[in-house]
Write a protein that holds these residues in place. Structure first.
Motif, PDB file in Angstrom:
ATOM      1  N   LYS A 152      45.711  45.377  45.262  1.00 19.56           N
ATOM      2  CA  LYS A 152      45.787  46.768  45.717  1.00 19.56           C
ATOM      3  C   LYS A 152      45.607  46.942  47.219  1.00 19.56           C
ATOM      4  CE  LYS A 152      45.805  48.742  41.521  1.00 19.56           C
ATOM      5  NZ  LYS A 152      46.964  49.440  40.969  1.00 19.56           N
ATOM      6  N   ALA A 153      45.365  45.862  47.945  1.00 22.35           N
ATOM      7  CA  ALA A 153      45.165  46.020  49.393  1.00 22.35           C
ATOM      8  C   ALA A 153      46.472  46.374  50.096  1.00 22.35           C
ATOM      9  CB  ALA A 153      44.578  44.749  49.990  1.00 22.35           C
ATOM     10  N   THR A 154      47.585  46.091  49.465  1.00 19.99           N
ATOM     11  CA  THR A 154      48.894  46.465  50.012  1.00 19.99           C
ATOM     12  C   THR A 154      49.178  47.874  49.519  1.00 19.99           C
ATOM     13  OG1 THR A 154      49.519  44.156  49.817  1.00 19.99           O
ATOM     14  CG2 THR A 154      51.293  45.744  50.200  1.00 19.99           C
ATOM     15  N   ARG A 155      49.352  48.813  50.462  1.00 21.54           N
ATOM     16  CA  ARG A 155      49.289  50.218  50.043  1.00 21.54           C
ATOM     17  C   ARG A 155      50.581  50.985  50.290  1.00 21.54           C
ATOM     18  NH1 ARG A 155      43.798  49.175  51.072  1.00 21.54           N
ATOM     19  NH2 ARG A 155      42.788  49.383  49.038  1.00 21.54           N
ATOM     20  N   TYR A 156      50.716  52.044  49.527  1.00 22.18           N
ATOM     21  CA  TYR A 156      51.864  52.937  49.666  1.00 22.18           C
ATOM     22  C   TYR A 156      51.536  54.051  50.655  1.00 22.18           C
ATOM     23  CZ  TYR A 156      55.128  56.687  48.505  1.00 22.18           C
ATOM     24  OH  TYR A 156      56.066  57.682  48.577  1.00 22.18           O
ATOM     25  N   GLY A 157      52.406  54.219  51.645  1.00 23.21           N
ATOM     26  CA  GLY A 157      52.228  55.327  52.571  1.00 23.21           C
ATOM     27  C   GLY A 157      53.459  56.205  52.664  1.00 23.21           C
ATOM     28  N   CYS A 158      54.642  55.582  52.562  1.00 21.97           N
ATOM     29  CA  CYS A 158      55.852  56.372  52.764  1.00 21.97           C
ATOM     30  C   CYS A 158      57.036  55.889  51.938  1.00 21.97           C
ATOM     31  CB  CYS A 158      56.227  56.377  54.243  1.00 21.97           C
ATOM     32  SG  CYS A 158      56.671  54.745  54.875  1.00 21.97           S
ATOM     33  N   GLY A 159      57.082  54.594  51.617  1.00 17.54           N
ATOM     34  CA  GLY A 159      58.250  54.079  50.913  1.00 17.54           C
ATOM     35  C   GLY A 159      59.504  54.083  51.773  1.00 17.54           C
ATOM     36  N   LEU A 160      59.352  54.270  53.083  1.00 17.15           N
ATOM     37  CA  LEU A 160      60.501  54.454  53.976  1.00 17.15           C
ATOM     38  C   LEU A 160      60.486  53.489  55.154  1.00 17.15           C
ATOM     39  CD1 LEU A 160      60.085  58.341  54.160  1.00 17.15           C
ATOM     40  CD2 LEU A 160      61.840  57.134  52.834  1.00 17.15           C
ATOM     41  N   ALA A 161      59.636  52.476  55.089  1.00 21.65           N
ATOM     42  CA  ALA A 161      59.514  51.522  56.202  1.00 21.65           C
ATOM     43  C   ALA A 161      59.089  52.199  57.502  1.00 21.65           C
ATOM     44  CB  ALA A 161      60.816  50.742  56.404  1.00 21.65           C
ATOM     45  N   GLU A 162      58.276  53.239  57.402  1.00 28.02           N
ATOM     46  CA  GLU A 162      57.853  53.960  58.607  1.00 28.02           C
ATOM     47  C   GLU A 162      56.389  53.721  58.994  1.00 28.02           C
ATOM     48  OE1 GLU A 162      58.587  58.119  58.146  1.00 28.02           O
ATOM     49  OE2 GLU A 162      60.722  57.928  58.579  1.00 28.02           O
ATOM     50  N   CYS A 163      55.522  53.341  58.042  1.00 29.19           N
ATOM     51  CA  CYS A 163      54.085  53.405  58.336  1.00 29.19           C
ATOM     52  C   CYS A 163      53.362  52.066  58.336  1.00 29.19           C
ATOM     53  CB  CYS A 163      53.385  54.349  57.364  1.00 29.19           C
ATOM     54  SG  CYS A 163      53.175  53.671  55.704  1.00 29.19           S
ATOM     55  N   GLY A 164      53.901  51.069  57.675  1.00 32.25           N
ATOM     56  CA  GLY A 164      53.263  49.761  57.681  1.00 32.25           C
ATOM     57  C   GLY A 164      52.076  49.602  56.737  1.00 32.25           C
ATOM     58  N   ALA A 165      51.747  50.616  55.954  1.00 31.30           N
ATOM     59  CA  ALA A 165      50.617  50.492  55.020  1.00 31.30           C
ATOM     60  C   ALA A 165      50.886  49.391  53.989  1.00 31.30           C
ATOM     61  CB  ALA A 165      50.360  51.818  54.310  1.00 31.30           C
ATOM     62  N   CYS A 166      52.143  49.084  53.769  1.00 31.85           N
ATOM     63  CA  CYS A 166      52.557  48.145  52.729  1.00 31.85           C
ATOM     64  C   CYS A 166      52.921  46.783  53.290  1.00 31.85           C
ATOM     65  CB  CYS A 166      53.770  48.710  52.009  1.00 31.85           C
ATOM     66  SG  CYS A 166      55.183  48.803  53.142  1.00 31.85           S
TER      67      CYS A 166
END
Ligand code: FES
Ligand code: FES
Lengths: 744, 158
Positions: free
Chosen positions: B33-47
């Protein structure tokens, strides 16, 4: 996640103090009890304004039970420091139990910066009461007078250095009840600078977050849960139920495992797997009949002027109308977004045996009350789970209601994860506002009359019992509701705090039903908008009076702590009298500095800021920010700096870059290229001076700094190039337009 | 379809559609779970994760297109150990909510692998695809500089 009250407060002996986290001056006696679980039954918890407990068990472990929640701001660590300091125990022996309607008392919201302000001092009191009770019991055991004893790291010891007297708190508590000790203990003045208080203790949550072992709300899994997505009207973010009517649903293309749920205009899909749910949401075809209820983006501010308003006179010591010699200026602030990196998520388990909700809400009790009305039952438990950064009333409550409706329909736990577009489009926004100021100056350059008039929606559309389902997006869609909310927040810091002899301050409240988009609480509520106006205007007046802005402010500011932060920041920045005389435009960058100050909510933290900017055809860049900050005693200096730094970065971006964009069908800024966040390319240097006041009450520090930054930037831009920007955001386009108009 | 993934040095067979992004395989199939969802659009880097030595946004990387071993934050250091980057983030208290920090650490780890002594511009360039909503930027930069120092010292010592 399935902690019960008994698990956390065991049926073991302990020492318990009840106190009023949200109601100053309330404390129960410190009581030695045989069964701590018994003592914290909810009816007793609420007696006489008591809404929090401090408990020490027979192992010497200290637990704070509080309905307050950690919002990624380190508040839990600071509260533990206060408990440890007051009791004289090691920080490591303390813990905080976070909000859960089944486990912790009703504390309302962790709103803004209030956690330490209303709760911290009370907690310090309670800890001192508990310590006194332990000393009294030790005195009885040892057969000595209580005043010969003191505390030392979890023990009661003799005052004298040579004394061999030493009893651990644990041993004293393990003795159980002997008599209702300490029932008449006096309340102690908070001696908060003790032990870990005032030290930069590392936050307890950070190691797990860094190691990838922390469970955010977005990460939580409940056994048997399915995944849900909500498909909302195409009129994104429109507040009016008239904006879109649902005509037809075509689910023929749905993956096999997915189910459709419809309640009024609320439509969702649920599937066993998250990817399936996402695909189902994409493949569901909805036909809507839409009506334009939102003005075009650039028509927003004229539109706000046409709306009916409820007039509130905040202060009336001066004339309602000023003469033709008055200086006037009008300022505007746009709708803004919360922009947490993790979009809202929640889990609901609506079963015949009861309802359990997991949410990153700021208030488990108010959310519970709204859900009771939405679901028509009251066997609801709401557990707080920390989510991605929270800066106000974001989509956390709405996601919980989404999950509740979906779970009720499919009869199993459902997790709802909002998409980026859901979050940007449907989470409550920060409020758009207009502020109009006027003032007259005497011959000596002093302000003789001051006028302030703003237009604002309420900044508080949070869930509440009175509002019920109307305060939740799912309720609004399912039942075509618009909440009828009290007027809150638009008046915050309308009063400038300067000593002005004649003031006329008016707030014009706009009704929710007239608002095109749904707004609510975002960091500082109205303080950032109103202070942007007040402190920009002070600068304009200083220049009109031919005075340096620092000297001009000080001439009108007499409250000692406010003066002190202003003088401190000016000194730290090396402010030179006359340095902010307006410069001239330079394509390749003109430099200038500006300042602003405020007393947050007119009675809390004092903050002053100086910022340096470079302005040119590239736009505006903040290169350096100095902040002086007085929030009473500093409980955790590094934690406070972390907060202030975050406020500075966020507020710079809110001022320079952030505005929700929309067209007549609704919000169009649905991701980050349309609504840019602060990047790493142009970070300012940040210098912070903390003014520590151990003898004063604790004041909140979570957000005050944000409110000082926008006007400081506007004033710095004026100093750099002579342009006065009065509408946020100060994007490059707006700057170039101002430049053209100025030179025309 | 079944896809064989090497994640943090362990092989897994994932039964899922090939167009499902890697993010959901990590989070929902492997419980990482450390890899996170932020946008699904390759914009935020949370993933952000490593695929081989490259940083990839797992929210837009279809499972079928994963062409190397995957490393997530859980795999930055063996067992309970912390990598220098992780230790530096703790030392600098470089988090507010911390939600963005996984992606920040992946980007930082990649940067330091090639650039042992990055300046501000190099750090900013490495973080152009990473967003933070809390305004933790200044500390994140400080943490990366500290990690760089720690890594250089460790290298000099050996
Ligand atoms: S979630 Fe992948 S870049 Fe934002
Ligand atoms: S620390 Fe909260 S998003 Fe970066």
């Amino acid at each position: 996640m399935s902690l019960t009250r008994r698990d956390v407060l065991k049926s073991v002996p302990g020492l318990v103090v009840g106190f009023g986290l949200s109601m100053p001056g309330v404390a129960t006696a410190a009581r030695f009890v045989a069964d701590m679980a018994e003592t914290t039954r909810t009816d007793q918890l609420r007696a006489g304004g008591v809404d929090a407990w401090l408990a020490i068990d027979a192992a010497g472990r200290v637990t704070i039970y509080s309905g307050k929640v950690e919002l990624g701001t380190g508040v839990a660590t600071a509260l533990r420091q206060l408990a440890a300091g007051g009791l004289d125990v090691a920080f490591a022996d303390t813990r905080l139990l976070q909000a859960d309607t089944a486990l912790t008392p009703d504390l309302g919201y962790t709103a803004g910066s209030k956690t330490l302000q209303s709760g911290g001092t009370q907690l310090a009191h309670a800890a001192r009461l508990a310590r006194a009770a332990l000393i009294e019991r030790a005195a009885a055991r040892l057969g000595v007078a209580a005043d010969t004893l003191t505390s030392a790291n979890g023990h009661v010891v003799g005052h004298a250095a040579s004394s061999a007297q030493r009893l651990s708190y644990a041993a004293l508590i393990a003795d159980g009840i002997d008599r209702p000790l300490a029932a008449e203990l006096p309340a102690f003045a908070p001696a908060v600078h003790r032990g870990p208080v005032g030290q930069s203790i590392a936050r307890e949550d950070i190691p797990a977050k860094i190691a990838g072992r922390f469970t955010y709300m977005q990460d939580l899994v409940v056994p048997g849960m399915w995944h849900g997505r909500v498909i909302r009207p195409p009129t994104t973010g429109a507040f009016s139920p008239d904006a879109a009517r649902l005509i037809a649903i075509d689910a023929s293309d749905l993956p096999e495992a997915a189910q459709v749920v419809r309640v009024g205009r609320f439509v969702g899909v649920v599937a066993p797997d998250e990817w399936q749910a996402m695909q189902a949401a994409e493949r569901l075809r909805l036909a809507w009949d839409t009506t334009m209820t939102v003005p075009a983006g650039d028509a927003l501010f004229p539109h706000l002027e046409t709306l009916p308003a409820t007039r509130d006179v905040i202060r009336d010591t001066g004339p309602a109308a000023l003469g033709s010699d008055a200086h006037t200026a009008t300022y505007h602030w746009p709708f803004q977004s919360h922009d947490s990196i993790g979009p809202s998520a929640a889990i609901a388990d609506v079963s015949p045996d009861g309802v359990h909700i997991w949410s990153g809400t700021q208030g488990v009790y108010p959310l519970r009350a709204a859900l009771v009305e939405l679901l028509g039952r009251d066997d609801i438990r709401v557990s707080y789970v920390e989510a991605s950064g929270c800066y106000g009333h974001n989509g956390a409550d709405d996601a919980a209601a989404d999950a509740a409706l979906l779970s009720r329909a499919v009869g199993r736990p459902v997790r709802v994860q909002w998409s980026r577009a859901d979050e940007h489009g449907w989470a409550p926004l920060g409020c758009a506002m207009r502020m109009r100021l006027g003032a007259t100056l005497g011959n000596d350059g002093a302000i003789t009359a001051w006028q302030f008039d703003n237009r604002t929606p309420t900044h508080l559309n949070r869930p509440a019992k009175q509002l019920g389902a109307a305060s939740l997006l799912a309720g609004q869609l399912a039942r075509d509701l618009v909440p009828d909310t009290r007027h809150v927040g638009g008046d915050r810091n309308t009063i400038s705090g300067y000593d002005l002899k004649a003031e006329h301050i008016v707030v014009n409240w706009l009704a929710n039903r007239d608002m095109p988009l749904r707004a609510s609480a975002l960091r500082t509520l109205g303080a950032i908008q109103n202070t942007f106006a007040n402190e920009s205007f002070m600068d304009e007046l200083a220049h009109a009076a031919g005075r340096d802005p620092l000297a001009f402010r000080l001439a009108h500011l007499h409250e000692p702590r406010a003066r002190r932060v202003l003088e401190t920041v000016a000194h730290a920045a090396g402010w030179q009298a006359g340095e902010s005389a307006p410069g001239t435009w330079q394509d390749d960058g003109a430099r200038g500095r500006g300042m602003a100050q405020l007393t947050y909510e007119n009675n809390a933290a004092r903050v002053a800021a100086v910022v340096a900017v470079v302005v040119g055809t590239h736009g505006i860049r903040v290169t350096h920010a100095w902040v002086a900050h007085d929030c009473g005693p500093v409980v955790n200096p590094d934690g406070l700096r972390n907060q202030i730094e975050g406020n500075v970065i966020q507020a710079i971006n809110r001022t320079l870059n952030e505005a929700i964009t929309f067209d007549p069908y609704g919000i169009t800024s649905l991701e980050w290229s349309a609504y840019p966040l602060a990047d790493f390319a142009a970070l300012p240097e940040i210098d912070i001076t903390l003014i520590d006041r151990p003898d004063q009450p604790i004041l909140g520090a979570g957000e005050a700094t944000s409110a000082a930054i926008p006007a400081a930037i506007a004033n710095a831009v004026h100093a750099a190039c002579g342009l006065r920007l009065r509408t946020v955001p100060f994007k490059r386009g707006a700057l170039m337009t101002a430049r053209r108009e100025h030179s025309a | 379809m079944t896809y064989r993934l090497i994640v943090n040095d362990t092989a897994h067979d994932i039964d899922a559609p090939g167009d499902m992004p890697l993010l959901y395989a990590l989070r929902n199939h492997l419980d990482l779970k450390a890899t996170r969802y932020g946008c699904g659009l390759a914009e935020c880097g949370a993933c952000a994760v490593f695929v081989g030595r490259d940083v990839r946004q797992s929210c837009v990387l279809p499972l079928a297109a994963v062409d190397g071993p995957v490393t997530t934050v859980e795999g930055l250091a063996p067992g309970d150990a912390l990598s220098p980057v992780q230790q530096a983030f703790i030392d600098e208290q470089a988090a507010q909510c911390g939600y963005c920090i996984s992606g920040m650490m992946i980007a930082a780890t990649a940067l330091l692998a090639d650039t042992p002594d990055p300046d501000d511009a190099a750090i900013a360039a490495a973080l152009t695809s990473n967003l933070c909503g809390c305004g933790t930027h200044v500390r994140i930069v400080r943490a990366i500089k500290r990690a760089a120092r720690m890594q250089r010292q460790a290298r000099n010592a050996t």
